[in-house]
Design an enzyme around this catalytic site. Structure first.
Site, PDB file in Angstrom:
ATOM      1  CD  GLU A  48      43.524   1.591  65.635  1.00  0.00           C
ATOM      2  OE1 GLU A  48      44.395   2.445  65.810  1.00  0.00           O
ATOM      3  OE2 GLU A  48      43.499   0.509  66.236  1.00  0.00           O
ATOM      4  CD  GLU A 196      46.987   0.835  73.601  1.00  0.00           C
ATOM      5  OE1 GLU A 196      48.015   1.162  72.969  1.00  0.00           O
ATOM      6  OE2 GLU A 196      46.500  -0.310  73.556  1.00  0.00           O
ATOM      7  CD  GLU A 319      42.980  -1.346  71.735  1.00  0.00           C
ATOM      8  OE1 GLU A 319      44.012  -2.010  71.471  1.00  0.00           O
ATOM      9  OE2 GLU A 319      42.915  -0.109  71.564  1.00  0.00           O
TER      10      GLU A 319
END
Length: 515
Positions: A48, A196, A319
């Site tokens: 990320e 998310e 994740e």
């Protein structure tokens, strides 16, 4: 008389402890062909735009004195290739739903800057973009997994990105790609539809996100490529089973390649504890959170089975990992933490869970690859070190695309302050050459555990072993002592008439190979 009773009590207690130490856990491994293949993508990673994962991690720029290829560190490329990294997820994470991919293409001097609102409020100059990432994946031999912007992006924007990366014919986006120096498309297979969505990706309800997913997924089909692309839904936050239920119920299966699950091993979100200076009680709590993955995968799978009994839709744990307080003196928004034997045990146990659920879990992404959370690589300017987690992932790479061998056993218990956890974690596989690999973890921080395996049924005679352990649970590899924790030969086992007797030290991970 009292002295005699006291003496007898002490003798009895010593005998009881001796007996407990000699108890043996019998593990049964079935040598059967009717089992799923452990998908290599379970061993995926995550990069990320967060802290020093990309800038100062992977990417140092092509003018750097650090040896690089188009700005990407050669030592990191070599280490990840050695790890057999199968896929890499990018650009987030929370960053993904603020990322507009057209900002990261074309001449670097013309690219606009943005503020990374999620991670430290730093200025993102977009010097590392689509070409940089996808070309890096080619160097790695890894499948790219792109996380699309649903939270602040548009359907058209994501549709254009698919066309830019995948279309070989003439179109506005393929013409733009060629103008920017890439003639042939990269053929990106894995696409995340947001990240998310229940939180930083838009604070959506499951019902609202299901509708958004259907809309976005409709316009990012790729009819040119054989097999199309795999569209992956933003999945649940840990034990939010309703999220999975709503997605499976409301999204047609032919639009759904995978459903995500995110779960971090954390003591307490408000007080995560130090990454190095932790107590056994804190270690126990971390492992309790990590081992909850077994329950999460089982329960999410049961929901998916109701709507998809043929298991066409993959569970993608994109994740996972340990989350602690940042190293003292570092930016709290950069999530830089050390990596100890606790992380090795956590990684080994978690990968065993994924292996054992290979019928449904077909991709996972450790968070994150370099300098962030449970990283496999840490850098400090020109220096680079491999963490205990790196060595676990490399040791376990033998399971990639191997046939699962089901294991069954009754684990002894690891007890701290009256609470218990299973002390032993295990998984096994047989590769295409017939070699059997058995991964064993002793979660117990204090006690050895004895294991017995019947190797006659497995058809193997010669067994070798590798172990990852250290003198202290809190040990780690530093830039001063980069090889404090490395794999070593394991010999504390004996083959007695087809019964393999194994003695596993505390907080250790072992890989046995049988041929």
């Amino acid at each position: 008389m009292k002295k005699t009773l006291l003496f007898l009590s002490i003798v009895a207690l010593c005998c009881q402890n001796t007996f407990a130490q000699k108890e043996t856990t019998v593990i049964s491994i079935k040598n059967t062909e009717n089992t799923p293949t452990i998908n290599k993508n379970i061993y995926g990673h995550f990069a990320e735009h967060l802290g020093r994962c990309i800038y100062g991690g992977f990417f140092v720029g092509d003018t750097s004195k650090i040896p690089n290829t188009a700005g990407v560190r050669n030592d990191i490329i070599a280490a990840l290739k050695d790890l057999k990294i199968p896929n890499l997820r990018w650009p987030g994470g929370c960053f993904a739903d603020t990322y507009h991919w057209k900002d990261g293409i074309g001449p670097k001097e013309n690219r606009p800057t943005i503020v990374n609102k999620w991670w430290g409020g730093v200025t993102e100059d977009n010097s590392f973009g689509t070409h940089d990432f996808l070309n890096m994946c080619e160097l790695l031999g890894a499948e790219p997994y792109l996380s699309g912007n649903v939270g602040s992006g548009t359907v058209q924007e994501l549709s254009d990105w698919v066309q830019y990366t995948n279309f070989s014919g003439k179109s506005p986006m393929s013409d733009l790609r060629k103008k920017n120096g890439r003639t042939e498309p990269w053929k990106v297979k894995y696409w995340g539809i947001g990240n998310e969505a229940w939180g930083c990706g838009g604070n959506m309800t499951a019902e609202y996100y299901a509708g958004e997913y259907r809309k976005f997924a409709t316009f990012i089909s790729d009819w040119e490529n054989t097999g199309g692309i795999t569209r992956i839904a933003s999945g649940s936050n840990s034990a939010d089973y309703n999220w999975t239920e709503v997605l499976m119920k409301n999204i047609p299966l032919n639009m759904l390649g995978g459903v995500g699950v995110h779960h971090y091993a954390v003591i307490n979100w408000n007080k995560k504890g130090d990454g190095v200076n932790y107590t056994e009680e804190q270690y126990f709590k971390t492992m309790k959170s990590a081992l909850k993955m077994e329950e999460l995968v089982t329960k999410h799978s049961a929901i998916m089975d109701k709507y998809d009994p043929q298991k066409k839709v993959a569970m993608i744990v994109d994740e996972w990992g340990g989350w602690y307080e940042v190293v003292n003196g570092t930016n709290p928004g950069f999530l830089y933490q050390q990596n100890t034997m606790r992380d090795a045990v956590l990684a080994g146990s978690t990968l065993n869970i994924f292996n054992n659920h290979a019928d449904r879990v077909r991709m996972a992404n450790l968070a994150q690859c370099v300098n962030v959370l449970q990283a496999v690589i840490l850098t400090d300017k020109t220096k680079m070190i491999l963490t205990p987690t790196y060595h676990i992932m490399k040791m376990y790479s033998v399971h990639q695309d191997a046939k699962l061998l089901p294991v069954s056993f009754q684990s002894p218990l690891y007890t701290v302050n009256g609470e218990t956890l299973p002390a032993i974690s295990a998984s096994a596989s047989k590769d295409k050459n017939g070699a059997v690999h058995i991964s064993l973890v002793n979660v117990d921080a204090k006690n050895n555990n004895k294991i017995e395996l019947d190797v006659n049924e497995l058809g193997i005679k010669n067994v070798t072993g590798t172990i990852i352990t250290s003198a202290k649970l809190q040990d780690y590899n530093s830039f001063e002592t980069p090889n404090k924790i490395v794999p070593t030969v394991f010999k504390d086992f004996a083959n007695k008439k087809g019964k393999l007797e194994i003695n596993i030290p505390p907080f250790s991970v072992i890989m046995l190979e049988g041929k």
